[in-house]
Design a protein around this motif. Sequence first.
Motif, short mmCIF file in Angstrom:
data_model
loop_
_atom_site.label_atom_id
_atom_site.label_comp_id
_atom_site.label_asym_id
_atom_site.label_seq_id
_atom_site.Cartn_x
_atom_site.Cartn_y
_atom_site.Cartn_z
N THR A 1 29.75 11.42 15.21
CA THR A 1 29.50 10.94 13.84
C THR A 1 28.28 10.03 13.86
O THR A 1 28.22 9.10 14.66
CB THR A 1 30.72 10.14 13.34
OG1 THR A 1 31.88 10.94 13.52
CG2 THR A 1 30.58 9.79 11.87
N THR B 1 26.80 9.17 6.30
CA THR B 1 27.64 9.53 7.45
C THR B 1 27.56 11.03 7.65
O THR B 1 27.89 11.79 6.75
CB THR B 1 29.10 9.14 7.18
OG1 THR B 1 29.14 7.79 6.74
CG2 THR B 1 29.94 9.29 8.42
N THR C 1 28.93 14.03 10.19
CA THR C 1 29.84 14.37 11.28
C THR C 1 29.56 15.79 11.74
O THR C 1 29.52 16.70 10.92
CB THR C 1 31.30 14.26 10.82
OG1 THR C 1 31.48 13.01 10.19
CG2 THR C 1 32.25 14.37 11.99
#
Lengths: 334, 204
Positions: free
Chosen positions: A183, A217, A219
């Motif tokens: 991540t 973010t 991932t």
Amino acid sequence: MASHTSKAFLSLGRINVHGLGLQKPLSRFTYATALTISSANTSKGLPDRGGRGSFLRKPKRDAGEPRTEKMPVDQDWTAVYPAATPFRPGSVPLPVRMGYPMKGSIPPEKKGNLELIKIPNFLHLTPAAIKKHCEALKPFCTEWPSALDTDVKCDEHFPIKLQSTDYVFAGPSVRNPSARIVTLRVKVSSLNLDEHARKKMLKLVGKRYCKDTDTLTITTERCPLRQQNMDYVMYLLTVLYHESWKTEAWEAEKTVADMEEYSWEDSPSQRNILGTLVHMKVAGEGEGEEVREQLLGRKEVQEYKDSVTRLKNEGESESHMLQYKEAVKKLLNL
Amino acid sequence: MAAPMTLRRELCSLARIFRGISRLGPRASAACSGHRKCNIIRSHLPLTSNTFFHTATVLPSTPSSITVTEEPDVLYQKVSIMVKGHDRAVLDSYELFTTMAAKELGITISNVSEPHKDMERFTLLKSVHIFKKHRVQYEMRTHYRCVELAHITGSTAQVYLEYIQRNLPEGVAMEVTKTAMEKMPDHILEPMWKDHPIDDKPSQ
């Protein structure tokens, strides 16, 4: 060959006599010859197997007193339990009791207690042992740079945060497929973006952006190895950054519905209020552009514009509604 | 006792490891030089890395060699260690051990918490055949403990985690979540279109 076996018998005879010491104290030092074996075996009532029986059936020796009796109080415990070993009641000088007590009784003692052996013990990790281990490990550690003591400074110099998880467990395989997930978290304000690039990036990224913390973010679990996922996530960030700086031809077709924020200029609200004011003849007689311009320049109209923009962008709340009410009252002279 | 035997075995295995490392040494360092996450300290730890038996931490009389490489050390803003087990007392002792070890090594512990336990229950038939009304219920309890370390370097983290994981008790699992900090890479500082103007190609 025969002499060798007879010698073996002799030695065994001595051991046997030693073991049988409890039963025949008188015979300990009286005879220690090969004859003792046959006499010992026949006295016990065992069939005489010609000597092989003595090899198979050694009489049990007594255990003697446990080591705990001889342990001094100031001994080095790290030498008694240097590594992780099961519990030995004869080596631990503590009156430990464990197990469910029988009716009207106390938990069973440590001698022959399976519960104490089953549970993992930390006897090898006493504070003294931990100190010793850490003393040996200290030369391999490095210090954290003293200039990066707060989170703010860390974010300023090292804005990109890569997070990954390792798993330690016992199982048929050591690998865990979840260990490949990576991540990436980065604050969009730390990237070098202009207004258009920022809006485009937020549109490209969608749900991965959190407005409250201004964090993007990403991932990745697309690749089978962690290093590959790390490279892929950095590649994604690079592509996002460079693509958001580009202006495509079709971006000129952006409509009001695509806008991220509400802007009051050329909006139905502006047209309506100006129309109302002109109808009310606030600025005096006359139609046309210059009247509208004059009206726009007024303080009450500006206040109204601010309150409407605030309501639309930041949502409804007590203070916003009050501000809107005040602005309308002033504008329409209520 | 069995002590001299185990010591002899250890020394043999130690020798093997050292020889192994010396053989791999130049090749490993060359392979790792392009590796971003290469740790700064390549150490011949006094702990034997044999997984076959638990051995004591044999401190050799001669100090083991510590190699310091030019690779920059990884910086971890947060390392979160979560241990899971079926027995709460074992996790209590392990938490004591980890916190003490961190204090000895000078690692800052930001938070130690105990998340709520999970209970997995299931109901099965008691008998092999029929008797539907008679069942037996089982449950599995998983207790958790979370230790969070802040501001720790890559070498220290490697040393600490290896020490912690070697002394992990039986029946306890561990998850380590590391948050590494990185500088902004050079290719993101400026958009490339400034130096290389965009060609008139239809975008995909």
